[in-house]
Enzyme design. Structure first.
Site, PDB file in Angstrom:
ATOM      1  N   HIS A   6       0.799  -1.237   0.000  1.00 51.32           N
ATOM      2  CA  HIS A   6       0.000   0.000   0.000  1.00 51.32           C
ATOM      3  C   HIS A   6       0.833   1.290   0.000  1.00 51.32           C
ATOM      4  O   HIS A   6       0.874   1.984  -1.002  1.00 51.32           O
ATOM      5  CB  HIS A   6      -1.013   0.049   1.162  1.00 51.32           C
ATOM      6  CG  HIS A   6      -1.982  -1.071   1.168  1.00 51.32           C
ATOM      7  ND1 HIS A   6      -2.840  -1.316   0.121  1.00 51.32           N
ATOM      8  CD2 HIS A   6      -2.234  -2.048   2.091  1.00 51.32           C
ATOM      9  CE1 HIS A   6      -3.574  -2.371   0.390  1.00 51.32           C
ATOM     10  NE2 HIS A   6      -3.222  -2.842   1.576  1.00 51.32           N
ATOM     11  N   ASP A  49      -5.194  -8.113  -3.349  1.00 52.65           N
ATOM     12  CA  ASP A  49      -5.520  -7.883  -1.941  1.00 52.65           C
ATOM     13  C   ASP A  49      -6.860  -8.472  -1.494  1.00 52.65           C
ATOM     14  O   ASP A  49      -6.944  -9.657  -1.222  1.00 52.65           O
ATOM     15  CB  ASP A  49      -5.438  -6.371  -1.680  1.00 52.65           C
ATOM     16  CG  ASP A  49      -5.340  -6.044  -0.191  1.00 52.65           C
ATOM     17  OD1 ASP A  49      -5.230  -6.972   0.614  1.00 52.65           O
ATOM     18  OD2 ASP A  49      -5.365  -4.847   0.157  1.00 52.65           O
TER      19      ASP A  49
HETATM   20 ZN   LIG Z   1      -3.598  -6.913   2.375  1.00 55.05          ZN
END
Ligand SMILES: [Zn+2]
Length: 434
Positions: A271, A324
């Protein structure tokens, strides 16, 4: 061992799509790449050949949340309200359910042209009272059944928030101490014996791993020559909590507790949505990797990454893509969204471009070579010695009609429908995705 000589109408060289390129494979590797190597034994007609896409960050079980947690009777939700829906799912998992969900996720990844996955796995226990680690083997079995290349990222998870015990569904994530963690890693190492399976080390996040444990994990990963992944700065609240508890941001913790013990090239932060610009610049300058998860970050309302400042690092292969939460499997759309999100935010076009101004080339590099570097795989490029992992795109698909050869990558990324993915090859084993 017999070799196979492949020739597609177009082959991605890492720079552009070209005609007449032949690729010789033997077993699970690429032997040679060039022109005029001989009579092709497998002609990939009406196909464009690319390196298989690499999905550097997945939580397979979250595939089940699709269409759930999307209603907001109490007003707008956030990552934190979504997390409650995820915990409820975790509490309902048994072996069969976890296997079915994971298998479905891995199959859909292959259908989307992803030949490898970094499975960031933290749901360890089917019975949280027993700390049985039984869920680990279930997910490995599902990946094996699907036929996807698996980098199993075994996750250390100890606290519900900094200094807080695990609660409710979180108890299924528990790794009580570092010694127990390494015992389970050794156990998994014995079971992951196929050439398509390997292991990596994960500290879930600064909120879930005490600093002394994070340091011990990094040290162990360095000694064992393993790669290291961690969630970093997806949410502003995570940064505030870290500052409050430790007087430093999560990225500063990475510098202090992880970098001293292993080469930054083996470290991937997932991220980095809200990372300070100076932190991010220093992090990338050191040679470490960032994994962006555009569709998930959009779905969870995380925010925008500082992608334009990562361009050079992306050219060096230090930026990867992950699916994700698995809200959708489309590497084409993940790439598209990386650039489109920046266009919408900055009111300009071409945020993600290489040194020659090409967008699609850099995006493809992120989806292939960047992911391979993050997962420590000799893949991500059609090159001698690399793994024979490919995706073949259907040039006759209606969404690609009129696509110019010179900038085919841009047509593919911005206009290609999901159905353009025709076949995938994992370690020399071809399968049709339809
Ligand atoms: Zn994750």
């Amino acid at each position: 061992m017999e070799s196979t000589l492949l020739e597609a109408d177009l082959t991605f060289t890492g720079k552009s799509f070209e005609e007449g390129i032949q690729v010789e494979t033997q077993g699970d590797r690429i032997l040679r790449v060039g022109r005029g190597l001989g009579e092709p034994s497998r002609r990939l007609k009406n196909r464009a050949l690319l390196p298989g896409f690499v999905n550097a960050h997945s939580h397979a079980f979250q595939r089940f949340l699709r269409g759930r947690g999307e209603t907001f009777p109490q007003g707008a939700g956030s990552f934190w309200t979504w997390r409650e829906a995820m915990y409820a799912l975790v509490e309902s998992l048994d072996a069969d359910r976890l296997f079915d969900i994971s298998l479905q996720a891995f199959k859909e990844m292959l259908q989307a042209g992803m030949t490898s996955v970094g499975e960031f796995h933290y749901v360890h226990h089917l019975d949280p009272e027993q700390l049985d680690f039984a869920a680990d083997g279930v997910v490995v079995a599902a990946a094996r059944e699907a036929g996807i290349r698996l980098v199993f990222l075994q996750t250390f998870y100890k606290t519900g928030a900094i200094g807080q015990p695990l609660q409710g569904g979180q108890r299924r994530f528990a790794t009580p101490d570092v010694e127990e963690y390494w015992r389970q890693v050794d156990h998994l190492q014995e079971r992951l014996d196929l050439p398509t399976e390997s292991l990596g080390v994960v500290g879930h996040s600064v909120r879930a791993v005490p600093l002394e444990d994070l340091e011990a994990l990094a040290k162990g990963a360095g000694e064992r020559g393993m790669l290291f992944h961690i969630h970093v700065e997806e949410q502003k609240q995570e940064i505030a909590s870290s500052l409050n508890a430790y007087g430093k941001r999560p990225m500063e913790v990475v510098f202090e507790k992880i970098f001293p013990y292993l080469s930054p090239s083996r470290v991937t932060s997932i991220h980095c949505t809200h990372s300070a610009k100076n932190d991010l610049a220093a992090y990338l300058e050191a040679g470490a990797n960032v994994c962006l998860c555009p569709l998930t970050e959009a779905n969870l309302g995380d925010g925008f990454s500082h992608l334009p400042s990562m361009k050079q690092a992306a050219s060096r292969g230090q930026v990867a893509i992950g699916t994700d939460s698995n809200v959708r499997f489309s590497m084409l759309e993940e790439m598209r969204l990386l650039e489109f999100a920046q266009r919408l935010r900055r009111e300009e076009r071409g945020a993600v471009r290489d040194e020659d101004g090409h967008i699609g080339r850099l995006l493809l590099r992120i989806a292939t070579a960047g992911g391979a570097r993050s997962l420590g795989l000799e893949a991500g490029a059609i090159a001698e010695g690399n793994l024979a992992d490919f995706v073949a795109v259907d040039l006759e698909h209606p969404s690609l009609i009129f696509a110019p050869k010179e900038t085919f990558e841009d047509a593919l990324i911005f206009g290609g429908a999901d159905g353009v993915i025709g076949e995938v090859c994992v370690g020399g084993q071809w399968s049709s995705v339809v």
